[in-house]
Design an enzyme around this catalytic site. Structure first.
Site, PDB file in Angstrom:
ATOM      1  N   HIS A  37      10.723   0.016   3.143  1.00  0.00           N
ATOM      2  CA  HIS A  37      10.480   0.300   4.549  1.00  0.00           C
ATOM      3  C   HIS A  37      11.525  -0.423   5.369  1.00  0.00           C
ATOM      4  O   HIS A  37      11.962  -1.519   5.003  1.00  0.00           O
ATOM      5  CB  HIS A  37       9.073  -0.171   4.953  1.00  0.00           C
ATOM      6  CG  HIS A  37       8.608   0.370   6.269  1.00  0.00           C
ATOM      7  ND1 HIS A  37       8.938  -0.214   7.478  1.00  0.00           N
ATOM      8  CD2 HIS A  37       7.846   1.454   6.572  1.00  0.00           C
ATOM      9  CE1 HIS A  37       8.388   0.485   8.455  1.00  0.00           C
ATOM     10  NE2 HIS A  37       7.725   1.486   7.945  1.00  0.00           N
ATOM     11  N   ASP A  76       3.268   5.768   3.403  1.00  0.00           N
ATOM     12  CA  ASP A  76       3.550   7.190   3.199  1.00  0.00           C
ATOM     13  C   ASP A  76       3.332   7.607   1.750  1.00  0.00           C
ATOM     14  O   ASP A  76       3.038   8.759   1.459  1.00  0.00           O
ATOM     15  CB  ASP A  76       4.981   7.502   3.616  1.00  0.00           C
ATOM     16  CG  ASP A  76       5.246   7.099   5.049  1.00  0.00           C
ATOM     17  OD1 ASP A  76       4.508   7.573   5.921  1.00  0.00           O
ATOM     18  OD2 ASP A  76       6.169   6.308   5.290  1.00  0.00           O
TER      19      ASP A  76
END
Length: 435
Positions: free
Chosen positions: A312, A370
């Protein structure tokens, strides 16, 4: 108006062309200190250069705090894992908007205010017929949310606190209705109206999946999973779409237009489409026995393949939202009878490898939210084209909270980033016949 909570933290000295310039430093509640450069241009005739503004604090905010190195995400000081486990999305909405968790009376009043605004103007339904049936739901959402200001012009005066509050309630309440309508339109089914006795997330599930031919019963396990997704996506500090909402709002644009701008930014695949990309990757891998092949490709510097759902931009440690989402993913798949789903097996094996493989540890490629939310939304029955629309639904409250905070901040000005010009110097025009 909001008062600054910044605390003086000394001074920094900048030496430029043999001249010294003192810049005040400040500290917030958490995170690194800042150097105030607001007077630097006027005093030294220079700009700072920071593409993407990744080292620049564009505002003072007390809504959300992220520590990417430690894997921390706080809403108004509350850890995201505690809110995901014990709270509800509407309670989190109240928290983000007002700064504190509601008491029983406040929760009842707020929930009723949202419920009473879930219907949309009937004429707005005719807007959908102007779109092709195969239009992407986010294209539809950009259009219909921006059009809300044409129907609810009694709540567009940003200088009126009461109108700002009504607009906030309307946006939070109507976003599920519009998202469900966008979904129904793409699959050719009739719109389903909200029911006042249902909760926020339960209402959305019914509007998305009910049909007139039979009664729809909300599964509490599925509703809890989706409510958790909404909580985990409610806000995430000054990301691209939130900064877009703030920038649009800094011009005095009405709240409906600002949120439409945020939706447009979120639509970008580098921002809101990550869970869709993660699911597509898992489906491409297909089975556990093919994982080594894709791991090898991911490690190959000459191969453009990347493992979606890992790592991320902000979190350098394990994404704290992923931990809460993993639990809900298991619950959903067990509830609907797909506990042996091959996609989940691939996901779990990839997670195990990522947490143990030296390459992933060195690169800090940890599974993010996600990675799990894409699987969960697929299991709930949503097509991948709806994933980003659901993200927008959840993020609306964060956008509104950030927009409201900006409106009340006396230090905020209309956004005006500067540039380093590298084009041609001034030159004279040459007539066409002489060129």
């Amino acid at each position: 108006m909001k008062e600054s909570k910044l605390v003086p933290a000394g001074k920094a000295t900048l030496v430029y062309e043999n001249k010294s310039f003192e810049l005040p430093a400040f500290a917030g509640t958490e995170g690194p200190n800042i150097v105030d450069i607001r007077k630097l241009y006027g005093d030294a005739d220079i700009f700072t250069y920071d593409p993407g503004f990744t080292s620049t604090a564009s505002c003072e905010s007390d809504i959300t705090f992220i520590d990417g190195d430690k894997g921390i995400l706080l809403y108004r000081g509350y850890p995201i894992d505690q809110l995901a486990a014990h709270s509800s999305f509407l309670e989190v909405c109240f928290l983000l908007l007002h700064g504190e968790l509601p008491n029983a009376d406040q929760a009842k009043t707020f929930n009723r205010a949202i419920t009473m605004h879930t219907m949309v103007h009937e004429q707005l339904a005719s807007f959908f017929s102007g779109f092709r049936r195969d239009a992407h739901p986010m294209a539809v959402m950009c259009g219909v949310v921006g059009a809300l200001s044409a129907f609810y012009h009694d709540s567009t005066d940003i200088n009126d606190p009461r109108q700002r509050e009504i607009a906030s309630h309307r946006l939070i309440a109507k976003m599920p209705t519009l998202a469900a309508m966008a979904y129904k339109y793409t699959i050719g089914q009739p719109f389903v109206y909200p029911l006042n006795h249902l909760g926020y997330t339960e209402n959305f599930l019914r509007m998305a999946f009910a049909v007139p031919a039979e009664e729809y019963k909300v599964n509490p396990v599925l509703a809890k999973a989706l409510d958790t997704i909404f909580i985990l996506h409610a806000d995430h500090e000054q990301n691209a779409s939130t900064s877009t909402v703030r920038l649009a709002g800094s011009s005095g644009a009405n709240p409906f237009a600002c949120i439409a701008a945020g939706i447009a930014c979120l639509w970008g695949p580098a921002h809101g489409g990550a869970n869709e990309a993660a699911l597509k990757m898992l489906e491409e891998i297909g089975t556990v026995d093919r994982i080594p092949e894709f791991i090898k490709r991911a490690k190959d510097k000459n191969d453009n393949f990347r493992l979606s759902g890992f790592g991320h931009r902000v979190y350098k440690n394990y994404d704290p939202r992923a931990k809460a989402m993993q639990q809900q993913t298991h619950a959903v798949l067990e509830e609907i009878g797909h506990g042996d789903d091959p996609i989940l097996k691939v996901a779990l094996e990839l997670e195990r490898i990522a947490l143990q493989d030296e390459y992933f540890i060195e690169k800090k490629l940890y599974p993010n939210i996600d990675f799990y939310s894409g699987i969960t939304l697929k299991a709930l029955g949503f097509p991948t084209s709806m994933f980003t629309a659901l993200f927008a639904l959840a993020r609306t409250v964060g956008w509104i909270a950030q927009w409201s905070e900006m409106i009340e901040d006396p230090a905020q000005k209309i956004g005006r980033p500067r540039q380093v010009y590298t084009g041609a110097k001034q030159r004279d025009y040459i007539p066409l016949a002489k060129r």
